[in-house]
Design a protein around this motif. Structure first.
Motif, short mmCIF file in Angstrom:
data_model
loop_
_atom_site.label_atom_id
_atom_site.label_comp_id
_atom_site.label_asym_id
_atom_site.label_seq_id
_atom_site.Cartn_x
_atom_site.Cartn_y
_atom_site.Cartn_z
N ALA A 85 0.82 -1.21 0.00
CA ALA A 85 0.00 0.00 0.00
C ALA A 85 0.85 1.26 0.00
CB ALA A 85 -0.93 -0.01 1.21
N GLN A 86 1.88 1.29 0.82
CA GLN A 86 2.70 2.51 0.91
C GLN A 86 3.55 2.73 -0.33
OE1 GLN A 86 4.61 1.88 4.77
NE2 GLN A 86 3.12 3.26 5.72
N ALA A 87 3.82 1.66 -1.09
CA ALA A 87 4.55 1.81 -2.35
C ALA A 87 3.75 2.59 -3.37
CB ALA A 87 4.91 0.43 -2.91
N ALA A 88 2.44 2.70 -3.14
CA ALA A 88 1.59 3.43 -4.08
C ALA A 88 2.01 4.89 -4.22
CB ALA A 88 0.13 3.36 -3.62
N PHE A 89 2.42 5.51 -3.12
CA PHE A 89 2.69 6.94 -3.16
C PHE A 89 3.80 7.31 -4.13
CE2 PHE A 89 1.02 6.96 1.42
CZ PHE A 89 -0.24 7.33 1.01
N GLU A 90 4.86 6.51 -4.18
CA GLU A 90 5.96 6.86 -5.08
C GLU A 90 5.60 6.63 -6.55
OE1 GLU A 90 8.99 3.22 -4.41
OE2 GLU A 90 7.99 4.05 -2.62
N ARG A 91 4.45 6.06 -6.80
CA ARG A 91 3.94 5.91 -8.16
C ARG A 91 2.83 6.92 -8.45
NH1 ARG A 91 6.14 1.86 -6.01
NH2 ARG A 91 7.10 0.14 -7.14
N LEU A 137 -2.12 13.81 -0.15
CA LEU A 137 -3.33 13.06 0.12
C LEU A 137 -4.16 13.89 1.09
CD1 LEU A 137 -4.80 10.26 -0.26
CD2 LEU A 137 -3.73 9.62 1.92
N GLY A 138 -5.28 14.39 0.63
CA GLY A 138 -6.08 15.27 1.47
C GLY A 138 -5.29 16.49 1.91
N GLY A 139 -4.43 16.99 1.03
CA GLY A 139 -3.64 18.17 1.31
C GLY A 139 -2.37 17.93 2.09
N LYS A 140 -2.15 16.72 2.59
CA LYS A 140 -0.95 16.41 3.36
C LYS A 140 0.08 15.73 2.45
CE LYS A 140 -3.48 15.82 7.70
NZ LYS A 140 -3.82 14.88 8.80
N ARG A 141 1.32 16.16 2.54
CA ARG A 141 2.35 15.57 1.70
C ARG A 141 2.62 14.14 2.15
NH1 ARG A 141 6.55 20.02 2.22
NH2 ARG A 141 4.75 21.15 2.98
N VAL A 142 2.63 13.22 1.19
CA VAL A 142 2.92 11.82 1.49
C VAL A 142 4.13 11.31 0.72
CG1 VAL A 142 0.58 11.19 2.20
CG2 VAL A 142 1.18 11.11 -0.23
N PHE A 143 4.56 12.07 -0.29
CA PHE A 143 5.77 11.72 -1.04
C PHE A 143 6.37 12.99 -1.62
CE2 PHE A 143 8.19 10.36 -4.78
CZ PHE A 143 8.93 9.31 -4.25
N GLU A 144 7.69 13.14 -1.43
CA GLU A 144 8.34 14.35 -1.92
C GLU A 144 9.81 14.08 -2.18
OE1 GLU A 144 8.79 19.08 -0.69
OE2 GLU A 144 8.14 17.62 0.82
N ASP A 145 10.22 14.26 -3.43
CA ASP A 145 11.63 14.13 -3.80
C ASP A 145 12.25 12.81 -3.32
OD1 ASP A 145 11.50 16.64 -4.99
OD2 ASP A 145 12.04 17.67 -3.14
N GLY A 146 11.55 11.74 -3.56
CA GLY A 146 12.08 10.42 -3.23
C GLY A 146 11.85 9.98 -1.81
N ILE A 147 11.18 10.80 -1.01
CA ILE A 147 10.95 10.45 0.38
C ILE A 147 9.47 10.18 0.59
CG2 ILE A 147 11.01 11.29 2.76
CD1 ILE A 147 13.41 13.00 1.96
N ARG A 148 9.19 9.05 1.23
CA ARG A 148 7.82 8.66 1.54
C ARG A 148 7.53 9.03 2.99
NH1 ARG A 148 7.08 2.50 1.37
NH2 ARG A 148 8.40 2.67 -0.47
N TYR A 149 6.49 9.78 3.23
CA TYR A 149 6.13 10.19 4.58
C TYR A 149 5.22 9.14 5.21
CZ TYR A 149 8.05 14.80 3.64
OH TYR A 149 8.90 15.84 3.36
N VAL A 150 5.52 8.78 6.47
CA VAL A 150 4.72 7.76 7.13
C VAL A 150 4.02 8.27 8.38
CG1 VAL A 150 6.13 5.87 6.27
CG2 VAL A 150 6.73 6.93 8.44
N GLY A 151 4.18 9.52 8.69
CA GLY A 151 3.50 10.09 9.86
C GLY A 151 3.99 11.48 10.12
N THR A 152 3.36 12.18 11.02
CA THR A 152 3.74 13.56 11.31
C THR A 152 5.18 13.62 11.80
OG1 THR A 152 1.47 14.03 11.93
CG2 THR A 152 3.12 15.60 12.62
N GLY A 153 6.00 14.32 11.05
CA GLY A 153 7.39 14.51 11.45
C GLY A 153 8.28 13.32 11.18
#
Length: 412
Positions: free
Chosen positions: A92-98, A392-408
């Motif tokens: 599921a989390q691999a989806a963001f980088e695609r 996703l809903g205005g929150k960044r979940v992927f940016e410049d090769g980095i996948r976000y998994v939670g606040t901070g």
């Protein structure tokens, strides 16, 4: 937040804007679309993400995934409930980088998707939006019988659907053909499945790739036909008239065809040692005409006006996870435009899922499920490989090769 790109594809299949920026409000929705200078004046304190020669578009939706499919693993005996859940989370989390922000899971182990969504709701994980069936339903000994629920007769099928709805299924998946030219469920059984779903207010998709099974599923009135590998032009016209959507999953069959072909070219008639590959090689004579059927007929079916949905259905061992950009690339290679391909993965799925008033377009008031890719996507569909930014809903979940998994918190 303000996101600025040179190009903006709205997702309606035709509109491409230039030199526009998008303002995302605190509510996670698209607040305004306007030139960047206008937004800077109106919202001077906002963070600005400037991407220049890039394209902004809606987050993609993969409409045929199996997040928890461990059956093709060589050590599938190790895939108990705990490992399956971790495997599904990785998937599921691999989806963001695609660039994928919504996934429709079309049969996973019982309860996996329901619990992934619950974990997300509790703030344990960050994952795409998931819409899911429970496990699929086939006849005794039918397609994928080892992995799904076997049911025979209209009332047994109705009872299973009732159980699945009770347990949280949001869609129902029926399987009625495999590689052979005969249907598995009877017309009475298919009719009962559709009636029970629609009576309960949920939608149903059906695995149907060969005839006469495809026609039977059209007659039954399923909401989506998955694969439809050997459908005809008349089938496509009927589906367009009845509002039945088509998820071709070109990538899945093409991948298997090419994998088997490469193995034959490399090893000839030598026995295949890999048990997973051995099983697929047995179906090579099916995969080759399947590949050609999509290649030769996709565009004429698309032109009937049938609603086409993008889905990947990748379950082979070592196959790429959710390769939706490649699925869309095949569609473009077979005749549609990149802008039309974006619609197939954004606003078309939103309508079928019944969330078109919430997401699926870059439009003011909709959820800010957004994707930025480098370059002009309206001219080159392969730009989907260059994912820069995903919200996703205005929150960044992927940016410049980095996948976000939670606040901070984040990881590569």
């Amino acid at each position: 937040m303000i996101i600025s790109t040179k190009y903006l594809i709205t997702g309606d299949g035709k509109t491409v804007l230039t030199d526009k920026a998008v303002y995302i409000g605190e509510d996670g929705k698209i607040g305004k679309i306007a030139p960047k200078e206008e937004l800077l004046k109106e919202f001077p304190q906002e963070e600005v993400k400037e991407y220049g020669d890039a394209t902004l578009l809606p987050g993609l939706m993969d409409m045929h995934a199996h997040l928890a499919y461990g059956y093709s693993q060589p050590d599938s005996f190790n895939y108990g409930a705990q490992l399956i859940m971790l495997y599904a989370l990785q998937h599921a989390q691999a989806a963001f980088e695609r660039g994928i922000t919504t996934v429709r899971d079309m049969s996973s182990a019982h309860g996996v998707c329901k619990n992934l969504k619950l974990a997300e709701k509790k703030g344990f994980i960050v994952i795409p939006r998931i819409v899911h069936t429970d496990t699929g339903i086939c006849m005794t000994g039918g397609h994928a019988w080892e992995e799904v629920e076997e049911m025979d007769g209209p009332w047994a099928i109705r009872k299973e659907i009732r159980k699945q709805v009770r347990d949280g299924a949001e869609w129902v998946k029926i399987l009625t053909t495999n590689r052979e030219p005969y249907p598995e469920f009877t017309q009475e059984e298919l009719d009962a499945a559709v009636d029970e779903c629609h009576r309960r207010g949920i939608k149903c998709g059906v695995h149907a790739g060969t005839n006469p099974g495809i026609q039977m599923c059209i007659d039954a009135g399923f909401d989506t036909i998955e694969h439809g590998t050997f459908m005809t032009l008349d089938h496509a016209k009927q589906m367009a008239e009845k509002g039945i959507a088509w998820t071709p999953t070109i990538m899945a069959y093409t991948y298997l065809y090419k994998l088997c072909k490469e193995n034959i070219e490399k090893n000839g008639d030598a026995p295949v040692s890999d048990p997973v590959m051995q099983k697929e090689m047995e179906n090579y004579e099916f995969f080759e005409p399947a590949y050609k059927a999509y290649r030769d007929h996709f565009k004429e079916f698309y032109d009937t006006g049938v609603t086409v949905l993008a889905g990947t259905d990748m379950v082979m061992y070592h196959s790429p996870l959710l390769p939706l950009p490649r699925e869309l690339q095949y569609m473009v290679e077979y005749g549609i435009t990149p802008v039309q391909a974006v619609q197939v993965a954004t606003s078309n799925p939103a309508k079928v899922l019944g969330v078109e008033k919430k997401r699926g377009l870059v439009a003011e008031g909709l959820d800010a499920d957004l994707l930025v890719v480098g370059g002009d996507l309206s001219r080159d569909i392969t730009r989907l490989k260059d994912v820069k930014f995903v919200t996703l809903g205005g929150k960044r979940v992927f940016e410049d090769g980095i996948r976000y998994v939670g606040t901070g918190n984040m990881f590569m």
